[in-house]
Write a protein that holds these residues in place. Structure first.
Motif, PDB file in Angstrom:
ATOM      1  N   MET A 171      12.375  55.952  12.719  1.00  0.00           N
ATOM      2  CA  MET A 171      12.923  54.752  13.352  1.00  0.00           C
ATOM      3  C   MET A 171      11.910  54.095  14.285  1.00  0.00           C
ATOM      4  O   MET A 171      11.871  52.894  14.412  1.00  0.00           O
ATOM      5  N   VAL A 172      11.157  54.922  14.986  1.00  0.00           N
ATOM      6  CA  VAL A 172      10.263  54.411  16.032  1.00  0.00           C
ATOM      7  C   VAL A 172       8.838  54.807  15.664  1.00  0.00           C
ATOM      8  O   VAL A 172       8.595  55.943  15.269  1.00  0.00           O
ATOM      9  N   PHE A 173       7.921  53.869  15.773  1.00  0.00           N
ATOM     10  CA  PHE A 173       6.529  54.150  15.442  1.00  0.00           C
ATOM     11  C   PHE A 173       5.659  53.997  16.690  1.00  0.00           C
ATOM     12  O   PHE A 173       5.876  53.084  17.484  1.00  0.00           O
ATOM     13  N   ALA A 174       4.673  54.892  16.838  1.00  0.00           N
ATOM     14  CA  ALA A 174       3.732  54.739  17.946  1.00  0.00           C
ATOM     15  C   ALA A 174       2.415  55.348  17.509  1.00  0.00           C
ATOM     16  O   ALA A 174       2.382  56.247  16.659  1.00  0.00           O
ATOM     17  N   GLY A 175       1.325  54.841  18.071  1.00  0.00           N
ATOM     18  CA  GLY A 175       0.008  55.401  17.767  1.00  0.00           C
ATOM     19  C   GLY A 175      -0.270  56.557  18.710  1.00  0.00           C
ATOM     20  O   GLY A 175       0.009  56.473  19.900  1.00  0.00           O
ATOM     21  N   LEU A 194      12.059  59.849  15.134  1.00  0.00           N
ATOM     22  CA  LEU A 194      13.462  59.466  14.959  1.00  0.00           C
ATOM     23  C   LEU A 194      14.025  58.779  16.191  1.00  0.00           C
ATOM     24  O   LEU A 194      15.120  58.250  16.161  1.00  0.00           O
ATOM     25  N   GLY A 195      13.309  58.830  17.298  1.00  0.00           N
ATOM     26  CA  GLY A 195      13.796  58.177  18.514  1.00  0.00           C
ATOM     27  C   GLY A 195      12.843  58.451  19.656  1.00  0.00           C
ATOM     28  O   GLY A 195      11.829  59.134  19.491  1.00  0.00           O
ATOM     29  N   LEU A 196      13.162  57.928  20.830  1.00  0.00           N
ATOM     30  CA  LEU A 196      12.246  58.062  21.971  1.00  0.00           C
ATOM     31  C   LEU A 196      12.183  59.480  22.512  1.00  0.00           C
ATOM     32  O   LEU A 196      11.123  59.925  22.940  1.00  0.00           O
ATOM     33  N   LEU A 197      13.318  60.201  22.497  1.00  0.00           N
ATOM     34  CA  LEU A 197      13.281  61.586  22.986  1.00  0.00           C
ATOM     35  C   LEU A 197      12.413  62.418  22.042  1.00  0.00           C
ATOM     36  O   LEU A 197      11.611  63.239  22.479  1.00  0.00           O
ATOM     37  N   HIS A 198      12.546  62.156  20.752  1.00  0.00           N
ATOM     38  CA  HIS A 198      11.747  62.866  19.745  1.00  0.00           C
ATOM     39  C   HIS A 198      10.259  62.632  20.024  1.00  0.00           C
ATOM     40  O   HIS A 198       9.450  63.564  19.994  1.00  0.00           O
ATOM     41  N   GLN A 247       4.977  64.705  22.040  1.00  0.00           N
ATOM     42  CA  GLN A 247       3.856  64.611  22.974  1.00  0.00           C
ATOM     43  C   GLN A 247       3.732  65.876  23.816  1.00  0.00           C
ATOM     44  O   GLN A 247       2.646  66.424  23.989  1.00  0.00           O
ATOM     45  N   GLU A 248       4.886  66.347  24.329  1.00  0.00           N
ATOM     46  CA  GLU A 248       4.909  67.557  25.153  1.00  0.00           C
ATOM     47  C   GLU A 248       4.414  68.760  24.347  1.00  0.00           C
ATOM     48  O   GLU A 248       3.657  69.577  24.844  1.00  0.00           O
ATOM     49  N   TYR A 268      18.989  53.705  26.112  1.00  0.00           N
ATOM     50  CA  TYR A 268      19.802  54.899  26.358  1.00  0.00           C
ATOM     51  C   TYR A 268      19.947  55.153  27.859  1.00  0.00           C
ATOM     52  O   TYR A 268      21.031  55.463  28.352  1.00  0.00           O
ATOM     53  N   ASP A 269      18.847  54.993  28.608  1.00  0.00           N
ATOM     54  CA  ASP A 269      18.895  55.196  30.068  1.00  0.00           C
ATOM     55  C   ASP A 269      19.833  54.184  30.717  1.00  0.00           C
ATOM     56  O   ASP A 269      20.619  54.513  31.593  1.00  0.00           O
ATOM     57  N   LYS A 270      19.725  52.915  30.267  1.00  0.00           N
ATOM     58  CA  LYS A 270      20.559  51.868  30.870  1.00  0.00           C
ATOM     59  C   LYS A 270      22.035  52.088  30.548  1.00  0.00           C
ATOM     60  O   LYS A 270      22.911  51.793  31.353  1.00  0.00           O
TER      61      LYS A 270
END
Length: 595
Positions: free
Chosen positions: A293-297, A342-346, A351-352, A455-457
């Motif tokens: 769902m979410v892409f980042a480099g 699949l999402g920001l938490l993922h 990263q962690e 999600y935070d908001k």
């Protein structure tokens, strides 16, 4: 096979799955009291620290009922929407599921989506109301909700407490009585479904599987159907608290295989294992390919670590099949990988894990989603990255992905949640009162709007009472523009974003202000500009560090000062042409957290 039961535990995040699993392990004496610790099945430090389950965990328990010894294979699953792919894999390897609902919170969004997933796979559902020992438990109200949703009898719902261990035996007996045993033919050709794998630096890749048909012996020559590779089964066994080697496993069993596989590309989750001599006719229809769902480099901080980063991501992908990646390069950051999550938490968890398990320092770019770009020549491109966009003059229109979002909340918070969703370009589809004060709101929203901080908001707007679940519902045409950030007229491609035209001016201005705070001062003025195409929409200037060149000219003719200032001006101009501005890592991170 009549004595085997395969089941998973499904629930919303924080409804007490792992605690309930702990009590089952203690009751069946699968774990020694001296080895026991809370969240037994969560073996990652990250899972314990955050109190969430990230990976599904398989374990075999033994339980005696009416003088018969039963094998119970439990797969504990995550509850967060970002790890729903883990849940789908666990469900594919089971015949039954415990549906856990917190007595203090009632049914929440992820409970519903996990339940539908289990029903699609024809699993036997055993409903359990957990945390009945708490003073604010609403047992009767929650039972009503379960009866409405599952359509079971009120008496079928087990009241239990994972904390005190109350009624855990009833749950184990219900599993034996209600969950059907696996069906399969031990004499048929071997068919095993791989549902997970892990990397061990000494033994290679360990694959976890469920045998659907046939029998597997230690030392057998096996073949992985999709990849076509052949191996020897050096060691097979069952999954207890550790790995327990055995001589043979037959239909219905869940176990592991070690065959000295060294490269991660050779094991695919959802693949079928069969014998080389007597292969099965067709592969088991595995799991559907996951759609990120979410892409980042993700880029290494040190360019020399590129190959190490590739190896680390490949090993992570073994353990987390929902991670996708492909190589890409950026003018600002060098070589790296374009990863799908699949999402920001993922994304945060990956990263962690890169940092903790592989000691990799990485830079992550602004997350975004994939768009379909239609050109005037009737061509279609899938674009994940703003830099991959064709020329603005060649674009006919752009489509962005939309989702159907289900939010379950307390009736008091409908107003703030509605205005939040409408601000994020959402359209209200329907609103259903599940009980007197619990309401389910369904919105159609652009995925790009929930990628950042939705999600935070949502949690703030509902004081933590809202639960959120979503699935994609196709693409729609949208008025999108590419927002560039320029430093000294040079575009920083890692900070470019594709954004809806209505929000571009606002975001451009905020990004410039934020970068002004974070970019260190140079010997020359640094212009920070936000641009859409050739049009500059916002500008901030980081002032130069001044050196007083005229300090030594005390008194005397003004032309002496002029001469020195002119000389300094030329030097500054030359410096601006050759000087380049470094964007600190925290500037990238701050832009992610922009409100």
């Amino acid at each position: 096979m009549e004595k085997i039961r395969n089941f998973s535990i499904i629930a919303h995040i924080d409804h007490g799955k792992s605690t309930l699993a702990d009590r089952m392990l203690q009751l069946t004496r699968t774990v020694d009291e001296r080895d026991y610790q809370d969240q037994m099945l969560d073996d990652m430090d990250l899972e314990r620290e955050r109190g969430i389950t990230i990976k599904s965990h398989a374990i075999q328990m033994r339980y005696e009922k009416d003088g018969v010894d039963y094998k119970l294979n439990l797969i504990d699953t995550p509850g967060h929407v970002d790890f729903s792919y883990e849940v789908s894999r666990s469900i594919a390897a089971c015949e039954g599921a415990l549906l856990i609902v917190d007595a203090t919170q009632g049914i929440q969004a992820q409970t519903i989506s996990n339940l539908y997933m289990a029903i699609e796979h024809d699993l036997e559902i055993i409903p359990v109301v957990n945390k009945i020992d708490l003073p604010n438990a609403m047992i009767d109200e929650v039972k009503d909700q379960i009866v409405d949703m599952v359509g079971c009898e009120r008496d079928d719902i087990i009241e239990a407490s994972g904390k005190t261990g109350q009624n855990i035996e009833l749950i184990l007996e219900a599993i034996i009585d209600k969950v059907p045993h696996p069906v399969g033919d031990e004499k048929a050709p071997l068919q095993c479904l791989i549902f997970d794998s892990v990397f061990n630096s000494y033994r290679g890749i360990i694959a976890y599987f469920k045998i659907v048909n046939g029998t597997l012996h230690k030392g057998d020559k096996v073949k992985f159907v999709n990849t076509g590779h052949e191996y020897n089964a050096d060691e097979i066994g069952i999954l207890g608290m550790g790995m327990k080697p055995t001589k043979e496993l037959s239909a219905g069993d869940v176990g592991y295989i070690i065959s000295g596989i060294k490269t991660s590309k050779e094991v695919k989750v959802g693949d079928t294992i069969t014998h080389v001599e007597n292969p099965c006719d067709k592969a088991i229809s595995g799991f559907e390919d996951v759609k990120p769902m979410v892409f980042a480099g993700i880029y290494p901080v040190d360019a020399d670590d590129y190959e190490d980063l590739r190896a680390s991501i490949e090993k992570l992908q073994l353990n987390d099949a929902s991670l996708t990646f492909e190589p890409e390069s950026s003018a600002a950051l060098g070589f790296g990988f374009r990863c799908g999550f699949l999402g920001l938490l993922h994304m945060e968890i990956i990263q962690e894990r890169l940092d903790r398990e592989f000691d990799m320092d990485v830079i992550t770019t602004v997350p975004n989603v994939s768009y379909n770009v239609y050109t005037k020549d009737q061509e279609v491109f899938e674009v994940h990255n703003p830099s991959g966009l064709p020329e603005a003059t060649a674009i006919d229109y752009i489509e962005e992905p939309f989702i159907t979002a289900q939010i379950i909340t307390h009736a008091d918070y409908i107003g703030p949640i509605m205005s939040l969703c409408i601000d994020k370009r959402g359209e209200l589809k329907n609103q259903i009162f599940l009980t007197g004060n619990r309401v389910e709101i369904t919105f159609q929203m652009p995925l790009a709007e929930i990628v950042f901080d939705f999600y935070d908001k949502l949690k703030s707007a509902s004081r933590g009472y809202a639960s959120f679940d979503y699935h994609t519902s196709g693409y729609r045409q949208a008025k999108l523009v590419k927002l560039d950030i320029l430093l000294n007229s040079e575009s920083v491609d890692a900070l470019s974003t594709l954004i809806h035209a209505d929000n571009a001016y606002d975001l451009g201005r905020k990004m410039c202000i934020k970068l002004k705070e974070l970019i260190p001062r140079q010997q020359f003025d640094v212009a920070i500009q936000a641009a859409i195409g050739a049009k500059i929409i916002a500008r901030e200037t980081v002032k130069a560090v001044r050196k007083d060149v005229t300090a030594k000219c005390y008194g005397g003719d003004i032309t002496r000062k002029r001469k020195l200032l002119e000389k300094q001006k030329k030097g500054k101009k030359r410096m601006r042409q050759v000087g380049n501005v470094e964007v600190p890592q925290k500037a990238f991170l701050a832009v992610l957290k922009l409100d």
